[in-house]
Motif scaffolding. Structure first.
Motif, PDB file in Angstrom:
ATOM      1  N   ALA A  81     -20.813  32.290  53.135  1.00 46.57           N
ATOM      2  CA  ALA A  81     -19.706  31.807  53.976  1.00 46.57           C
ATOM      3  C   ALA A  81     -19.825  30.307  54.254  1.00 46.57           C
ATOM      4  O   ALA A  81     -18.824  29.640  54.486  1.00 46.57           O
ATOM      5  CB  ALA A  81     -19.662  32.588  55.288  1.00 46.57           C
ATOM      6  N   ARG A  82     -21.034  29.781  54.193  1.00 43.55           N
ATOM      7  CA  ARG A  82     -21.224  28.355  54.457  1.00 43.55           C
ATOM      8  C   ARG A  82     -20.754  27.477  53.302  1.00 43.55           C
ATOM      9  O   ARG A  82     -20.323  26.354  53.521  1.00 43.55           O
ATOM     10  CB  ARG A  82     -22.695  28.065  54.776  1.00 43.55           C
ATOM     11  CG  ARG A  82     -23.144  28.665  56.088  1.00 43.55           C
ATOM     12  CD  ARG A  82     -24.378  27.987  56.665  1.00 43.55           C
ATOM     13  NE  ARG A  82     -25.525  27.979  55.787  1.00 43.55           N
ATOM     14  CZ  ARG A  82     -26.521  28.868  55.825  1.00 43.55           C
ATOM     15  NH1 ARG A  82     -26.475  29.861  56.690  1.00 43.55           N
ATOM     16  NH2 ARG A  82     -27.527  28.770  55.007  1.00 43.55           N
ATOM     17  N   PHE A  83     -20.843  27.985  52.047  1.00 37.94           N
ATOM     18  CA  PHE A  83     -20.482  27.116  50.925  1.00 37.94           C
ATOM     19  C   PHE A  83     -19.233  27.567  50.162  1.00 37.94           C
ATOM     20  O   PHE A  83     -18.729  26.821  49.325  1.00 37.94           O
ATOM     21  CB  PHE A  83     -21.665  26.932  49.959  1.00 37.94           C
ATOM     22  CG  PHE A  83     -22.135  28.194  49.288  1.00 37.94           C
ATOM     23  CD1 PHE A  83     -21.435  28.747  48.228  1.00 37.94           C
ATOM     24  CD2 PHE A  83     -23.290  28.820  49.722  1.00 37.94           C
ATOM     25  CE1 PHE A  83     -21.880  29.902  47.608  1.00 37.94           C
ATOM     26  CE2 PHE A  83     -23.748  29.975  49.104  1.00 37.94           C
ATOM     27  CZ  PHE A  83     -23.034  30.517  48.046  1.00 37.94           C
ATOM     28  N   CYS A  84     -18.726  28.757  50.429  1.00 34.27           N
ATOM     29  CA  CYS A  84     -17.493  29.187  49.755  1.00 34.27           C
ATOM     30  C   CYS A  84     -16.289  28.476  50.356  1.00 34.27           C
ATOM     31  O   CYS A  84     -16.312  28.072  51.526  1.00 34.27           O
ATOM     32  CB  CYS A  84     -17.339  30.707  49.848  1.00 34.27           C
ATOM     33  SG  CYS A  84     -18.421  31.584  48.679  1.00 34.27           S
ATOM     34  N   ASP A  85     -15.243  28.324  49.563  1.00 35.07           N
ATOM     35  CA  ASP A  85     -14.056  27.589  50.010  1.00 35.07           C
ATOM     36  C   ASP A  85     -13.086  28.458  50.793  1.00 35.07           C
ATOM     37  O   ASP A  85     -12.319  27.943  51.613  1.00 35.07           O
ATOM     38  CB  ASP A  85     -13.330  26.995  48.789  1.00 35.07           C
ATOM     39  CG  ASP A  85     -14.230  26.033  48.032  1.00 35.07           C
ATOM     40  OD1 ASP A  85     -14.625  25.018  48.623  1.00 35.07           O
ATOM     41  OD2 ASP A  85     -14.546  26.319  46.854  1.00 35.07           O
ATOM     42  N   VAL A  86     -13.093  29.756  50.529  1.00 32.96           N
ATOM     43  CA  VAL A  86     -12.186  30.670  51.228  1.00 32.96           C
ATOM     44  C   VAL A  86     -12.853  32.040  51.313  1.00 32.96           C
ATOM     45  O   VAL A  86     -13.572  32.449  50.401  1.00 32.96           O
ATOM     46  CB  VAL A  86     -10.790  30.732  50.543  1.00 32.96           C
ATOM     47  CG1 VAL A  86     -10.884  31.273  49.145  1.00 32.96           C
ATOM     48  CG2 VAL A  86      -9.790  31.517  51.356  1.00 32.96           C
ATOM     49  N   VAL A 186      -0.596  36.545  44.619  1.00 34.95           N
ATOM     50  CA  VAL A 186      -1.448  36.591  45.823  1.00 34.95           C
ATOM     51  C   VAL A 186      -2.675  35.710  45.612  1.00 34.95           C
ATOM     52  O   VAL A 186      -3.034  34.902  46.468  1.00 34.95           O
ATOM     53  CB  VAL A 186      -1.869  38.047  46.151  1.00 34.95           C
ATOM     54  CG1 VAL A 186      -2.955  38.083  47.217  1.00 34.95           C
ATOM     55  CG2 VAL A 186      -0.661  38.864  46.596  1.00 34.95           C
ATOM     56  N   TYR A 187      -3.318  35.825  44.448  1.00 35.90           N
ATOM     57  CA  TYR A 187      -4.526  35.041  44.184  1.00 35.90           C
ATOM     58  C   TYR A 187      -4.224  33.552  44.128  1.00 35.90           C
ATOM     59  O   TYR A 187      -5.035  32.730  44.567  1.00 35.90           O
ATOM     60  CB  TYR A 187      -5.192  35.513  42.893  1.00 35.90           C
ATOM     61  CG  TYR A 187      -5.509  36.994  42.874  1.00 35.90           C
ATOM     62  CD1 TYR A 187      -5.912  37.668  44.022  1.00 35.90           C
ATOM     63  CD2 TYR A 187      -5.373  37.743  41.706  1.00 35.90           C
ATOM     64  CE1 TYR A 187      -6.186  39.025  44.015  1.00 35.90           C
ATOM     65  CE2 TYR A 187      -5.650  39.108  41.689  1.00 35.90           C
ATOM     66  CZ  TYR A 187      -6.048  39.737  42.849  1.00 35.90           C
ATOM     67  OH  TYR A 187      -6.312  41.077  42.834  1.00 35.90           O
ATOM     68  N   ASP A 188      -3.048  33.183  43.614  1.00 33.50           N
ATOM     69  CA  ASP A 188      -2.656  31.770  43.587  1.00 33.50           C
ATOM     70  C   ASP A 188      -2.482  31.228  45.009  1.00 33.50           C
ATOM     71  O   ASP A 188      -2.878  30.097  45.308  1.00 33.50           O
ATOM     72  CB  ASP A 188      -1.357  31.578  42.798  1.00 33.50           C
ATOM     73  CG  ASP A 188      -1.565  31.689  41.295  1.00 33.50           C
ATOM     74  OD1 ASP A 188      -2.706  31.547  40.824  1.00 33.50           O
ATOM     75  OD2 ASP A 188      -0.559  31.930  40.585  1.00 33.50           O
ATOM     76  N   ARG A 189      -1.891  32.042  45.899  1.00 33.60           N
ATOM     77  CA  ARG A 189      -1.729  31.601  47.294  1.00 33.60           C
ATOM     78  C   ARG A 189      -3.087  31.437  47.972  1.00 33.60           C
ATOM     79  O   ARG A 189      -3.303  30.486  48.739  1.00 33.60           O
ATOM     80  CB  ARG A 189      -0.839  32.573  48.057  1.00 33.60           C
ATOM     81  CG  ARG A 189       0.630  32.515  47.634  1.00 33.60           C
ATOM     82  CD  ARG A 189       1.554  33.190  48.622  1.00 33.60           C
ATOM     83  NE  ARG A 189       1.379  34.612  48.700  1.00 33.60           N
ATOM     84  CZ  ARG A 189       2.065  35.508  48.000  1.00 33.60           C
ATOM     85  NH1 ARG A 189       2.962  35.129  47.129  1.00 33.60           N
ATOM     86  NH2 ARG A 189       1.852  36.800  48.165  1.00 33.60           N
ATOM     87  N   ILE A 190      -4.009  32.344  47.686  1.00 34.97           N
ATOM     88  CA  ILE A 190      -5.357  32.252  48.263  1.00 34.97           C
ATOM     89  C   ILE A 190      -6.060  30.995  47.756  1.00 34.97           C
ATOM     90  O   ILE A 190      -6.699  30.262  48.529  1.00 34.97           O
ATOM     91  CB  ILE A 190      -6.178  33.516  47.926  1.00 34.97           C
ATOM     92  CG1 ILE A 190      -5.601  34.713  48.702  1.00 34.97           C
ATOM     93  CG2 ILE A 190      -7.646  33.324  48.260  1.00 34.97           C
ATOM     94  CD1 ILE A 190      -6.145  36.056  48.274  1.00 34.97           C
ATOM     95  N   THR A 191      -5.930  30.715  46.465  1.00 34.13           N
ATOM     96  CA  THR A 191      -6.540  29.518  45.888  1.00 34.13           C
ATOM     97  C   THR A 191      -5.971  28.262  46.544  1.00 34.13           C
ATOM     98  O   THR A 191      -6.713  27.326  46.861  1.00 34.13           O
ATOM     99  CB  THR A 191      -6.319  29.485  44.365  1.00 34.13           C
ATOM    100  OG1 THR A 191      -6.981  30.617  43.787  1.00 34.13           O
ATOM    101  CG2 THR A 191      -6.867  28.215  43.745  1.00 34.13           C
ATOM    102  N   ALA A 192      -4.665  28.237  46.775  1.00 36.83           N
ATOM    103  CA  ALA A 192      -4.032  27.082  47.415  1.00 36.83           C
ATOM    104  C   ALA A 192      -4.578  26.886  48.824  1.00 36.83           C
ATOM    105  O   ALA A 192      -4.821  25.755  49.259  1.00 36.83           O
ATOM    106  CB  ALA A 192      -2.515  27.253  47.438  1.00 36.83           C
ATOM    107  N   ILE A 193      -4.801  27.986  49.549  1.00 40.08           N
ATOM    108  CA  ILE A 193      -5.379  27.890  50.897  1.00 40.08           C
ATOM    109  C   ILE A 193      -6.784  27.302  50.826  1.00 40.08           C
ATOM    110  O   ILE A 193      -7.158  26.445  51.627  1.00 40.08           O
ATOM    111  CB  ILE A 193      -5.385  29.284  51.573  1.00 40.08           C
ATOM    112  CG1 ILE A 193      -3.965  29.684  51.941  1.00 40.08           C
ATOM    113  CG2 ILE A 193      -6.288  29.296  52.816  1.00 40.08           C
ATOM    114  CD1 ILE A 193      -3.806  31.138  52.353  1.00 40.08           C
TER     115      ILE A 193
END
Length: 198
Positions: A81-86, A186-193
């Motif tokens: 959780a410390r190094f992941c982007d989302v 859905v995955y594209d929206r998550i990546t954008a976040i």
């Protein structure tokens, strides 16, 4: 981009979402599951490790599918959780899954990373709406996406990632092709976040 997919409850679709997401984004699939999904290319982190190994934490593109214990977070999850982007928390519509989702959300909120919830593998629209309302009242503006029940995950387990990546060229699978497009949206929206959170 690095993604963490986790939940304090089993059976909510973590691995299915992780495998699809890793295929869609071309990311390495990494898990701490003792029985990983039947896919060709994955890395398994031994249960006795307290942290994500440094070489894996430094990967540019990775999906971490990390299961939790029922009462506390595995130390590898807190580390990721410390190094992941989302952070992605899948859930089903039943009350136990919702409770586990909210507990997972509460424990990971302090990481300061964008969190996304996916109501996964649902069939009943009324139960979906009730679950969504309950989640929204608890997590406010946290993005909540939905993925309906589908045979897509079963087909990936049976036929592998190569089949998924080639589905647009397969005749007679129109509905599954449409499902893949919806999942990818859905995955594209998550990546954008995740990109915005960097």
């Amino acid at each position: 981009m690095k993604y963490l997919v986790t939940s304090m409850k089993g059976g909510v679709g973590k691995s299915s979402i992780s495998v699809n997401l890793s295929a869609h984004t071309g990311s390495q699939y990494i898990t701490n599951d003792i029985t990983p999904p039947a896919i060709e290319d994955f890395i398994q982190i031994p249960l006795n490790k307290k942290k994500i190994p440094a070489d894996l934490a430094q990967l540019e593109n990775a999906v971490f599918d990390l299961g939790a214990l029922s009462t506390l977070l595995d130390t590898k999850i807190a580390h990721a959780a410390r190094f992941c982007d989302v952070i992605i928390i899948p859930t089903r519509t039943d009350s136990r899954s919702i409770a586990a989702t909210l507990k997972t959300y509460e424990l990971l909120q302090d990481a300061g990373k964008p969190i996304v919830i996916i109501i996964n593998h649902f069939r009943d629209q009324k139960k979906h709406e009730a679950a969504r309302d309950q989640l929204l009242s608890a997590v406010g503006r946290t993005p909540i996406y939905s993925i309906r029940e589908t045979t897509l995950f079963d087909r990936i387990s049976r036929d592998g990632i190569a089949w998924l990546l080639n589905i647009q060229n397969t005749k007679g699978l129109y509905m599954l092709q449409k499902t893949v497009q919806k999942h990818n949206a859905v995955y594209d929206r998550i990546t954008a976040i995740g990109e915005r959170g960097k």
